[in-house]
Design a protein around this motif. Sequence first.
Motif, PDB file in Angstrom:
ATOM      1  N   SER A 125      32.888  14.393  79.851  1.00  0.00           N
ATOM      2  CA  SER A 125      32.718  15.833  80.009  1.00  0.00           C
ATOM      3  C   SER A 125      32.677  16.225  81.487  1.00  0.00           C
ATOM      4  O   SER A 125      33.235  17.236  81.870  1.00  0.00           O
ATOM      5  N   GLU A 126      32.070  15.395  82.320  1.00  0.00           N
ATOM      6  CA  GLU A 126      31.977  15.788  83.725  1.00  0.00           C
ATOM      7  C   GLU A 126      33.309  15.728  84.436  1.00  0.00           C
ATOM      8  O   GLU A 126      33.581  16.502  85.353  1.00  0.00           O
ATOM      9  N   LEU A 127      34.156  14.778  84.045  1.00  0.00           N
ATOM     10  CA  LEU A 127      35.449  14.679  84.715  1.00  0.00           C
ATOM     11  C   LEU A 127      36.466  15.655  84.138  1.00  0.00           C
ATOM     12  O   LEU A 127      37.327  16.165  84.845  1.00  0.00           O
ATOM     13  N   ILE A 128      36.343  15.918  82.841  1.00  0.00           N
ATOM     14  CA  ILE A 128      37.390  16.715  82.199  1.00  0.00           C
ATOM     15  C   ILE A 128      37.172  18.213  82.377  1.00  0.00           C
ATOM     16  O   ILE A 128      38.125  18.962  82.505  1.00  0.00           O
ATOM     17  N   THR A 129      35.880  18.641  82.446  1.00  0.00           N
ATOM     18  CA  THR A 129      35.618  20.081  82.588  1.00  0.00           C
ATOM     19  C   THR A 129      36.383  20.700  83.767  1.00  0.00           C
ATOM     20  O   THR A 129      37.075  21.700  83.582  1.00  0.00           O
ATOM     21  N   PRO A 130      36.283  20.151  85.003  1.00  0.00           N
ATOM     22  CA  PRO A 130      37.051  20.768  86.089  1.00  0.00           C
ATOM     23  C   PRO A 130      38.555  20.772  85.829  1.00  0.00           C
ATOM     24  O   PRO A 130      39.234  21.742  86.168  1.00  0.00           O
ATOM     25  N   ALA A 131      39.059  19.725  85.188  1.00  0.00           N
ATOM     26  CA  ALA A 131      40.502  19.674  84.917  1.00  0.00           C
ATOM     27  C   ALA A 131      40.909  20.785  83.957  1.00  0.00           C
ATOM     28  O   ALA A 131      41.941  21.428  84.143  1.00  0.00           O
ATOM     29  N   VAL A 132      40.048  21.031  82.951  1.00  0.00           N
ATOM     30  CA  VAL A 132      40.355  22.099  82.006  1.00  0.00           C
ATOM     31  C   VAL A 132      40.343  23.443  82.723  1.00  0.00           C
ATOM     32  O   VAL A 132      41.203  24.302  82.495  1.00  0.00           O
ATOM     33  N   PHE A 133      39.390  23.613  83.648  1.00  0.00           N
ATOM     34  CA  PHE A 133      39.353  24.869  84.391  1.00  0.00           C
ATOM     35  C   PHE A 133      40.588  25.033  85.254  1.00  0.00           C
ATOM     36  O   PHE A 133      41.118  26.134  85.403  1.00  0.00           O
ATOM     37  N   ALA A 134      41.065  23.934  85.833  1.00  0.00           N
ATOM     38  CA  ALA A 134      42.283  24.004  86.629  1.00  0.00           C
ATOM     39  C   ALA A 134      43.436  24.501  85.754  1.00  0.00           C
ATOM     40  O   ALA A 134      44.233  25.341  86.171  1.00  0.00           O
ATOM     41  N   LEU A 135      43.483  24.008  84.526  1.00  0.00           N
ATOM     42  CA  LEU A 135      44.529  24.450  83.592  1.00  0.00           C
ATOM     43  C   LEU A 135      44.409  25.937  83.320  1.00  0.00           C
ATOM     44  O   LEU A 135      45.396  26.675  83.350  1.00  0.00           O
ATOM     45  N   ILE A 136      43.166  26.383  83.073  1.00  0.00           N
ATOM     46  CA  ILE A 136      42.946  27.795  82.757  1.00  0.00           C
ATOM     47  C   ILE A 136      43.373  28.673  83.929  1.00  0.00           C
ATOM     48  O   ILE A 136      44.050  29.690  83.756  1.00  0.00           O
ATOM     49  N   ILE A 137      43.004  28.242  85.140  1.00  0.00           N
ATOM     50  CA  ILE A 137      43.394  29.009  86.326  1.00  0.00           C
ATOM     51  C   ILE A 137      44.909  29.106  86.401  1.00  0.00           C
ATOM     52  O   ILE A 137      45.473  30.171  86.653  1.00  0.00           O
ATOM     53  N   LEU A 138      45.579  27.979  86.103  1.00  0.00           N
ATOM     54  CA  LEU A 138      47.039  27.950  86.172  1.00  0.00           C
ATOM     55  C   LEU A 138      47.666  28.976  85.250  1.00  0.00           C
ATOM     56  O   LEU A 138      48.508  29.769  85.670  1.00  0.00           O
TER      57      LEU A 138
END
Lengths: 601, 170
Positions: free
Chosen positions: A376-389
């Motif tokens: 969860s700690e590593l994937i949360t920022p990645a998911v946010f990066a996707l959302i921003i994209l």
Amino acid sequence: MGTSILWFSAFLCVLIFSFSLQRKSHNLAKNLIYANLGTLFIGALYLGYQFLSDNFSFVYIFQNSNVLLPTFYKVSAFWAAHEGSFFLMIILLSSCAVINNIAMKESRYLSLSNSVIAFILFFYLIFLALTSNPFMIFEAAPLNGSDLNPLLQDPLLVIHPPMLFAGYVFYAITFSFVIAGMFTDFDKELFSIIKIWAGISWFTLSLGILLGSMWAYYELGWGGYWFWDPVENVALMPWLAGTAFTHSLIFSKNKVLLSWMVFLGILTFLLSILGSFIVRSGILNSVHSFASDPSRGVFLLSLFALFSLVSLGAFFFRSNFLHSGWPKFMSKNYLLVLNNIILMTILTIVFLGTLYPIYYEVIYSEKFSVGPKYFSELITPAVFALIILFTLEQFPKILSMDKLKASLILIAATAIIFIINYFNMGLLLSGIFLATLILKFILDLLNNESVRLHKLFGHLAVVLLTFSVLLNHEFSKNIDFKIKPNDKVEFMGTSLIFKSVDVVPNKNFDSVVGTFEVEDKGRNFNIISEKRVYKVGSVITSETGIAPYITKDYLLVLGDRYKDGSWSVRYSIKYGIMMIWMSSCLLLLSILYGTIRRYDY
Amino acid sequence: MITRAFLAIFLFLLIGLLGFFAISLQNDDMQPIKTQEGKPLILDRELYTIEGMKVDKESLFSGKIILNVYASYCLPCVIEHPFLMEIADSKNVKIVGLSHKDQIVETKKYLEKYGNPYDFSILDLDGSLSLKLGVIGPPETFLIINGEIVAHRIGVIDIDIWNDRFEKYF
């Protein structure tokens, strides 16, 4: 009889494979594909009939059925364990080949695809016949079976495995077309075939994962929907690769990064086989370990090695024939490349987290397991990066600015991700993104601009899902306590009364039923939680009592009875579960619509 | 070129991964189930036979005893049953049965059908005694010498396993 059906079908696959490769005998190969499905179908009917007639001389039926089992579950017991579910997967794969041959009468990709499918089918059939034969027979027939695993006696689990398998199977079909394209040429026709199959597989795999997650929540009674269990992860990996693959297909218009797309097509298929290897070999401990057997592991590993080396080897030698360009900086395609990179990053995180225990055991000969926190700690920022994209993608004006400004925006976006992560403000931020996307959608509608519904709703669903997951993570609480009938407990502003406990007999189990009354700010309702004792082997399962509402769920699990007549009970309030299901369904519908829409072209 | 370089690296990693899997599969002790060997036998409550007689617990703590966990619903138990009959005839050892989570009627029918190698069978209707003993599921066989578990077989017992792990105590 059954075993010979399997061998005969494997023999047919060899014929299909070789005939499909020769131009003269294409029609013969086609007819053989129909014959093959017919053969397998007879085998399935034969096995199904044995299940219904309680023929326990079959090892597989003895292990998974019982005289007392309701007829519905006798049918579903067909695919309750490894042998049957693999058999079902083979039947699905060969039916897909038939569908291809009916839908596409004249296509120059068809015969190559057929031979690839026959190649895969052949090895699957050998695997089935040698290491996991559902037709194996006892020398002395037992009188009764040892019953279907009670955890599997649930309607959701009747459809969950076939869905998951169907997703895997459909990715084998896209794989076969990607291979076919590699040896001929990628043109518009092939891309539309691949897009449709990729859409269907993406949909089915998502649905399979969602159903599994719902089952975990309602049936296992752990009060969660995702546990980063190795077996969940290996289903998630092809899903992630498939998501990247489906998105990369958007490049196809101008053949940007064609070889990358081919690579993803192959990777998705290989990950699905890796998935079956990890689940079936018992190389990792998990809730799903009931399906494991090391001898199968060796076979599946060899299959995985064979498929990956052949397909990647072919790709290596054909790669120079695949013309690929690079997308322009900050164009839509560029954002898609970033999307693919992020998805691959998530995939890598999941992959490493899932397989690290194996590595650790080989090196240090000790058990090791990776906790959910890592994921969860590593994937949360990645998911946010996707959302921003994809939020950024909704605003073409920003993208058409000069390169300097655009890169500044990218850097700012990265900074935002780190801030979110640092201050734990994910919930707030996903809310903001949600609002932005909805506002933009409304504005576009008012301005009569064309809106791609499937894309917009798909992306909205992802943001909503993220929001609900964070909501759930942040606010959900539970308590364990001892309670006597007619006692009252206060928890998080709600009050709980243990009204009664009764014993209710059933066909193949007896159950202890506890009735609870919950009062929450004027809302008043009953929750029933059960404990079932199955008659064969005395397996005990807990049926969680759940009262679902839009924002929160109330969960009750009845535990053990103490000597003084009191019971141990777990009471939890979970936020956002309903919203998680709803956003997942929205995502599924968007995927489905995005796929169906293609038939217009 | 980039594609090929990328693929070469990928293939290299993949082969490494396959190697790891292969080594990992060699470990046949993948999911070791701990046997109860070396532990003392603990019986902290009254025990009854399937006939309803009270069991003399002291008798279980002296001399050589084979404790076999079985059940009528357990198919592997049928497989090992003839071997237990053979042991009962050929070895000078007391064989005690433990009827695991089984109805008394069913257990009695089972013993009538296949023969009774046991001196007596302990009733364990709810499985709590088995739980204390560290039983995972029938069939399991314990060899207890003077109250200490010296050998424990989880699964079907046959002549090979007997020679390997039990014979040395006789």
